[in-house]
Design an enzyme around this catalytic site. Structure first.
Site, PDB file in Angstrom:
ATOM      1  N   ARG A  28       0.849  -1.191   0.000  1.00 60.17           N
ATOM      2  CA  ARG A  28       0.000   0.000   0.000  1.00 60.17           C
ATOM      3  C   ARG A  28       0.888   1.247   0.000  1.00 60.17           C
ATOM      4  O   ARG A  28       1.760   1.390   0.851  1.00 60.17           O
ATOM      5  CB  ARG A  28      -0.903  -0.005   1.227  1.00 60.17           C
TER       6      ARG A  28
ATOM      7  N   ARG B  70      -4.565   1.875  17.365  1.00 62.05           N
ATOM      8  CA  ARG B  70      -5.263   1.326  16.195  1.00 62.05           C
ATOM      9  C   ARG B  70      -5.046   2.296  15.032  1.00 62.05           C
ATOM     10  O   ARG B  70      -4.484   3.377  15.200  1.00 62.05           O
ATOM     11  CB  ARG B  70      -6.764   1.179  16.503  1.00 62.05           C
ATOM     12  N   LYS B  71      -5.514   1.917  13.856  1.00 62.58           N
ATOM     13  CA  LYS B  71      -5.352   2.786  12.700  1.00 62.58           C
ATOM     14  C   LYS B  71      -6.108   4.096  12.889  1.00 62.58           C
ATOM     15  O   LYS B  71      -7.014   4.204  13.729  1.00 62.58           O
ATOM     16  CB  LYS B  71      -5.836   2.084  11.433  1.00 62.58           C
TER      17      LYS B  71
ATOM     18  N   GLY C 191     -16.245  -7.236   1.588  1.00 59.00           N
ATOM     19  CA  GLY C 191     -16.193  -8.681   1.755  1.00 59.00           C
ATOM     20  C   GLY C 191     -16.383  -9.178   3.171  1.00 59.00           C
ATOM     21  O   GLY C 191     -16.574 -10.377   3.391  1.00 59.00           O
TER      22      GLY C 191
ATOM     23  N   CYS D  42     -14.164  -2.213   4.499  1.00 61.53           N
ATOM     24  CA  CYS D  42     -13.250  -1.423   3.672  1.00 61.53           C
ATOM     25  C   CYS D  42     -13.977  -0.833   2.465  1.00 61.53           C
ATOM     26  O   CYS D  42     -13.581   0.195   1.934  1.00 61.53           O
ATOM     27  CB  CYS D  42     -12.079  -2.285   3.202  1.00 61.53           C
ATOM     28  N   GLY D  43     -15.059  -1.488   2.039  1.00 56.49           N
ATOM     29  CA  GLY D  43     -15.861  -0.976   0.932  1.00 56.49           C
ATOM     30  C   GLY D  43     -16.879   0.067   1.346  1.00 56.49           C
ATOM     31  O   GLY D  43     -17.630   0.567   0.515  1.00 56.49           O
TER      32      GLY D  43
END
Length: 585
Positions: free
Chosen positions: A130, A244-245, A502, A507-508
């Site tokens: 990424r 965390r992110k 998914g 993430c979508g």
């Protein structure tokens, strides 16, 4: 001004509005965090300390921590980059790596600090890489280099435009990584600190600097954010051990192309006493157990303080954030625990001036604004030039596609491409005299259309289980197939955004879609397990944004087409094709 401050020009003030986002939780109602709660002073002791240039969790706070925190304690992930550990790791065979816990954790966890994600489940021995592309801006030279990387991996290599204006390339093998990192540096790219407990790609207006109606050019801010976060691609340990992110965006458009309400920190342009700056939204996030929309911090900063504010908030999150159950480690959980005012005060005391001004009432984002479509041809603020937005079906490109996109950017534009959070690409700075020739290029006529069908235009899909080990279902090919079949059944006359993800990590971003599909296991008509999707409806983006709600659970994927067609007819004004044909007779 602090050492992180920088001067910016003030944009022209626009009519004042007030934008107050709401908070939502997936499948369960909640209220916004309490403005003020009692917090024991002991709770506000920083949980990390600096040792030898890196930040580590103190021993007394290590009880009950999650496995990922233990991996970080055992070995500092950034050392793989900052102290050359990647060079030695890349020389090891996979057999050697698997024999040792530390090296196994290196490839499965710590390499994510270098932007490398081992695809152990579906592409053993290969990695997704990424990149960091602040504001989604990239060059033809960078695009060609990435194409050269994935081309050598044949059918295993491809690239995706992500929902954070970014590139992800696939098929990478470990022995090639040191050379790839050198190549990235040569073309002005980095993959550093783009995964795990780090700050993700700073998002901005994809039309920054070229939109006649923009509020402010976001590129200087997103570039500075990225430079700060990675210490100019050298590695920044001060913000590399978060709980965390963490996602950030800078808003520069009335259209809110930046999706501020789903970011941990969103800079919202606002004037105050004749000064340009930003009101702040905080805490937006998606996870498998909870989804929240960002809330106002009741704080305004001058433009000079974009970096000091980011630094202060990251330090507060790093110092105080919970490091137990990973489902409860995003920043909004900390805001919940401390209360908004205590959290705000913790950020303020880490600012250079030890304080934060209260929010401005002079928001520059116009609340009642019809979101514009950036696909197709549109005039720029620069006279005689236009930008051309092209649709990249579910964001997937191959090496030859990337080379061709780079050629088009050089031939017709200024050698620049812009990536968008809807997984599309914009070619800016095209002379109007060249527009017709660009539109007649085979790539734009046959593959990446400037004017796709209405349903294809709003289609977004995460990686899915083709590559991602967490995905429950295949998404990209299925999203295209379902959409194509639905288009044969019904005619749609207005935009409808359909997102696929998914798994519950989203993430979508299915919760912001008009219609969202979240992968799950279902049962077919014979009671046998099969791939399925939970359907969400009603997500909105823009100033009146809100998150979608669960409409139907565990629908077998093979049964989706007629259900989606019915939803489009009943809720979005679509017309069945057979009825449309009857009306033409």
């Amino acid at each position: 001004m602090s050492s992180f401050s920088v001067r910016f020009f003030t944009p022209q003030a626009l009519p004042s509005t007030s934008v107050r986002p709401k908070t939502w939780v997936l499948a369960a109602p909640t209220s916004a965090p309490a403005a003020s709660v009692e917090v024991d002073a002991v709770r506000l002791e920083p949980r990390v300390e600096e040792r030898d240039g890196y930040f580590v969790l103190k021993e007394k706070f290590r009880e009950g921590i999650n496995p990922q925190e233990k991996v970080k304690i055992e070995k500092e992930p950034l050392k793989l980059f900052m102290e050359g550990g990647i060079d030695e790791l890349a020389k090891m065979s996979l057999e050697e790596i698997e024999k040792d816990k530390h090296s196994k954790d290196d490839i499965d966890v710590r390499l994510k600090w270098l932007g490398l994600f081992h695809r152990r489940k579906h592409q053993y021995g290969r990695f997704m890489m990424r990149l960091k592309l602040p504001n989604g801006v990239t060059t033809s030279a960078q695009t060609r280099y990435l194409a050269s990387v994935i081309r050598k991996y044949g059918k295993e290599g491809c690239a995706d435009v992500t929902t954070r204006q970014n590139w992800q390339i696939r098929g990478v093998v470990l022995p090639d990584v040191p050379e790839i990192l050198k190549g990235l540096e040569e073309v002005g790219l980095t993959s550093l600190q783009s995964g795990m407990d780090n700050v993700r790609n700073p998002v901005g207006n994809p039309l920054a600097g070229i939109d006649p109606k923009e509020i402010v050019d976001t590129r200087p801010y997103t570039n500075l954010l990225s430079q700060f976060i990675t210490a100019n691609s050298r590695g920044n340990p001060a913000v590399a051990n978060l709980p965390r992110k963490w996602n950030a965006c800078v808003v520069g458009s009335h259209d809110l192309y930046e999706h501020p309400h789903i970011n941990d920190l969103a800079y919202m342009p606002a004037m105050k006493d004749g000064r340009f700056g930003f009101n702040l939204l905080v805490g937006g996030f998606f996870s498998g157990k909870r989804c929240d929309e960002a809330i106002p911090l009741d704080a305004w900063i001058p433009a000079d303080d974009v970096i000091p504010l980011c630094k202060a908030m990251l330090e507060a999150f790093r110092d105080l954030g919970y490091r137990g159950n990973r489902q409860k480690t995003r920043m909004m959980w900390l805001i919940d625990e401390l209360g908004l005012e205590v959290f705000r005060s913790e950020v303020a005391k880490r600012m250079p001036q030890k304080e934060l001004e209260r929010a401005s009432t002079e928001d520059l984002v116009q609340k009642h604004w019809e979101r514009r479509d950036y696909l197709g041809v549109h005039p720029q603020k620069q006279e005689g030039f236009s930008y051309v937005g092209i649709h990249i079906p579910v964001g997937r490109v191959q090496a030859d596609d990337m080379d061709e996109l780079a050629r088009l950017a050089d031939t017709y534009g200024s050698g620049e491409l812009r990536l968008t959070v809807e997984q599309n690409i914009i070619i800016p700075n095209v002379e109007n005299s060249k527009i017709e020739a660009l539109l007649n290029e085979p790539l734009l006529k046959d593959q990446f259309l400037p004017e796709p069908s209405i349903l294809m235009k709003g289609l977004v899909a995460c990686t899915g289980n083709q590559f991602c080990g967490q995905a429950i279902i295949e998404t990209k090919a299925r999203a295209l197939k379902v959409t194509e079949e639905v288009e044969r059944i019904v005619s749609v006359t207005r935009p409808v955004r359909m997102h696929w993800t998914g798994c519950p990590n989203s993430c979508g971003q299915v919760q912001v879609a008009d219609i969202g599909f979240m992968g799950c296991m279902a049962r077919d008509e014979n009671g046998k397990p099969c791939e399925g999707a939970d359907i969400f409806l009603g997500g909105r983006i823009g100033s009146d944004s809100h998150l979608g709600q669960l409409y139907k659970k565990a629908v077998p994927c093979k049964d989706l087409v007629p259900i989606v067609a019915d939803i489009l007819v009943e809720q979005f004004g679509a017309v069945p094709r057979e009825r449309e044909e009857e009306g033409e007779n």
